[in-house]
Design an enzyme around this catalytic site. Structure first.
Site, PDB file in Angstrom:
ATOM      1  N   MET A  30       5.369   3.861   5.551  1.00 16.89           N
ATOM      2  CA  MET A  30       4.999   5.222   5.953  1.00 16.89           C
ATOM      3  C   MET A  30       5.199   5.359   7.462  1.00 16.89           C
ATOM      4  O   MET A  30       4.583   6.201   8.105  1.00 16.89           O
ATOM      5  CB  MET A  30       3.558   5.522   5.553  1.00 16.89           C
ATOM      6  CG  MET A  30       3.363   5.464   4.032  1.00 16.89           C
ATOM      7  SD  MET A  30       2.022   6.482   3.414  1.00 16.89           S
ATOM      8  CE  MET A  30       0.621   5.735   4.196  1.00 16.89           C
ATOM      9  N   GLY A  31       6.028   4.503   8.034  1.00 19.53           N
ATOM     10  CA  GLY A  31       6.324   4.595   9.466  1.00 19.53           C
ATOM     11  C   GLY A  31       5.206   4.027  10.320  1.00 19.53           C
ATOM     12  O   GLY A  31       4.388   3.233   9.845  1.00 19.53           O
ATOM     13  N   LEU A  33       5.655   1.899  12.656  1.00 17.84           N
ATOM     14  CA  LEU A  33       6.006   0.494  12.406  1.00 17.84           C
ATOM     15  C   LEU A  33       5.330  -0.463  13.375  1.00 17.84           C
ATOM     16  O   LEU A  33       5.155  -0.159  14.550  1.00 17.84           O
ATOM     17  CB  LEU A  33       7.525   0.327  12.505  1.00 17.84           C
ATOM     18  CG  LEU A  33       8.361   1.152  11.528  1.00 17.84           C
ATOM     19  CD1 LEU A  33       9.845   0.826  11.711  1.00 17.84           C
ATOM     20  CD2 LEU A  33       7.936   0.939  10.082  1.00 17.84           C
ATOM     21  N   HIS A  37       5.412  -4.692   9.364  1.00 13.38           N
ATOM     22  CA  HIS A  37       6.592  -4.111   8.716  1.00 13.38           C
ATOM     23  C   HIS A  37       7.850  -4.908   9.066  1.00 13.38           C
ATOM     24  O   HIS A  37       8.712  -5.151   8.224  1.00 13.38           O
ATOM     25  CB  HIS A  37       6.808  -2.670   9.197  1.00 13.38           C
ATOM     26  CG  HIS A  37       5.709  -1.723   8.856  1.00 13.38           C
ATOM     27  ND1 HIS A  37       4.904  -1.138   9.811  1.00 13.38           N
ATOM     28  CD2 HIS A  37       5.282  -1.252   7.661  1.00 13.38           C
ATOM     29  CE1 HIS A  37       4.025  -0.337   9.218  1.00 13.38           C
ATOM     30  NE2 HIS A  37       4.231  -0.397   7.918  1.00 13.38           N
ATOM     31  N   ASP A 151      -2.276  -5.064   1.881  1.00  4.62           N
ATOM     32  CA  ASP A 151      -2.596  -4.117   0.807  1.00  4.62           C
ATOM     33  C   ASP A 151      -2.525  -4.879  -0.518  1.00  4.62           C
ATOM     34  O   ASP A 151      -1.669  -4.614  -1.368  1.00  4.62           O
ATOM     35  CB  ASP A 151      -1.607  -2.953   0.830  1.00  4.62           C
ATOM     36  CG  ASP A 151      -1.733  -2.144   2.106  1.00  4.62           C
ATOM     37  OD1 ASP A 151      -2.711  -1.408   2.250  1.00  4.62           O
ATOM     38  OD2 ASP A 151      -0.868  -2.299   2.990  1.00  4.62           O
ATOM     39  N   GLN A 154      -2.660  -2.916  -3.756  1.00  4.20           N
ATOM     40  CA  GLN A 154      -1.417  -2.156  -3.937  1.00  4.20           C
ATOM     41  C   GLN A 154      -0.319  -3.059  -4.519  1.00  4.20           C
ATOM     42  O   GLN A 154       0.409  -2.673  -5.440  1.00  4.20           O
ATOM     43  CB  GLN A 154      -0.983  -1.577  -2.592  1.00  4.20           C
ATOM     44  CG  GLN A 154       0.413  -0.971  -2.588  1.00  4.20           C
ATOM     45  CD  GLN A 154       0.718  -0.252  -1.288  1.00  4.20           C
ATOM     46  OE1 GLN A 154       0.293   0.859  -1.081  1.00  4.20           O
ATOM     47  NE2 GLN A 154       1.469  -0.876  -0.401  1.00  4.20           N
TER      48      GLN A 154
END
Ligand code: PAF
Length: 288
Positions: A30-31, A33, A37, A151, A154
């Site tokens: 989702m950016g 960064l 990431h 996460d 997730q």
């Protein structure tokens, strides 16, 4: 580095790579960064010929009253970081293109989303996540997709979805990347005020205490929980959203730690919600 904004262009590019049997890896983000990431990109590049990073702040996974509007957006810096990290394609769709007004379809993993963040954020959060990830898989057709262990729920939920719906995608879960003081890297860390930033470590300290008590032989989950909670709540700036000691497979609470467990928590500090976890067993691993 190529930037693709339109869905048909992304699908055409993906089809072209598939036809030429070029392995494509996807790093969904989702950016905003950070090094977490970038560690996914690094791993992706070692295992695939082409690395696609999606940058999309997915409105569907933010529940009413959550931080969709204040979620950090650092587009130009993200592009620089992605390019420097060796990303081949940035896929940056608009919310309007991703979510047509007459849409009627979502994807729900029913059981695993009932626990942890599913309690505090609601199962709707995970419906938003699995739906967007399924859409990204259909748009990008990756051979592998990379997610962070931060996460943890997730990752487990997406793995379940991939198995249940036969997505031909290998899910690769990469270790948590931490700041020098141990705080798990998160895009939301940017929203912490400098004054409260050091206190965001409270959750990490609670988890580390749990790990250390387990290492010293304490296997009663309730005792571990009580000590961990007490440790976290020493700081009155912290609200505990949840703290659980669960099976990493079912995400259900355990009573006794006789196998690998996930110690996972979420706190609120300074209006910012942060999550973290440790995967640990009675005989280790201890390294985290
Ligand atoms: O982990 C995230 O950043 C998001 O949940 C994801 C997987 C990119 C889906 O929007």
């Amino acid at each position: 580095m190529r930037i693709i904004e339109k869905l048909p262009e992304m699908q055409a590019a993906a089809r072209d790579y598939q036809r030429r049997q070029v392995d494509l890896g996807l790093v969904p983000t989702m950016g905003a960064l950070h090094d977490g990431h970038l560690s996914l990109v690094k791993r992706c590049r070692t295992e695939n010929t082409i690395t696609v990073m999606s940058l999309f702040v997915n409105p569907a996974q933010f529940m009413p009253g959550e931080d969709y509007d204040s979620y950090p957006r650092t587009w130009s810096q993200d592009l620089e970081l992605a390019e420097a990290a060796g990303v081949d394609i940035v896929f940056h769709p608009s919310a309007e293109d991703m979510y047509l007004p007459r849409r009627q379809t979502t994807i729900q993993v029913h059981e695993l989303t009932k626990y942890l963040c599913g309690i505090s954020r609601g199962q709707g959060h995970f419906i938003g996540v699995t739906t967007v990830v399924a859409k990204l898989f259909n748009l990008v057709s990756p051979r592998r997709a990379y997610f962070g262990q931060k996460d943890a729920q997730q990752a487990v939920v997406i793995q379940r979805m991939v198995i249940d719906l036969n997505f031909p995608v290998e899910i690769v879960v990469c270790p948590i990347i931490r700041e020098a003081d141990g705080l798990a890297m998160s895009s939301r860390n940017r929203n912490l005020s400098p004054a409260l930033r050091p206190r965001a470590l409270a959750l990490r300290e609670g988890l580390v205490l749990g790990r250390d008590m387990l290492r010293q032989g304490e296997t009663d989950a309730n005792t571990l929980f009580n000590h961990m909670c007490e440790q976290i709540l020493r700081d009155d700036a912290i609200e505990v959203d949840y703290l659980h000691i669960v099976s990493p497979e079912t995400l259900q609470d355990v009573e006794k730690v006789d196998d690998l467990v996930l110690m996972a928590g979420a706190i609120r500090i300074d209006g910012v919600r942060l999550i973290d976890n440790i995967l640990v067993g009675p005989d280790g691993p201890w390294e985290d």
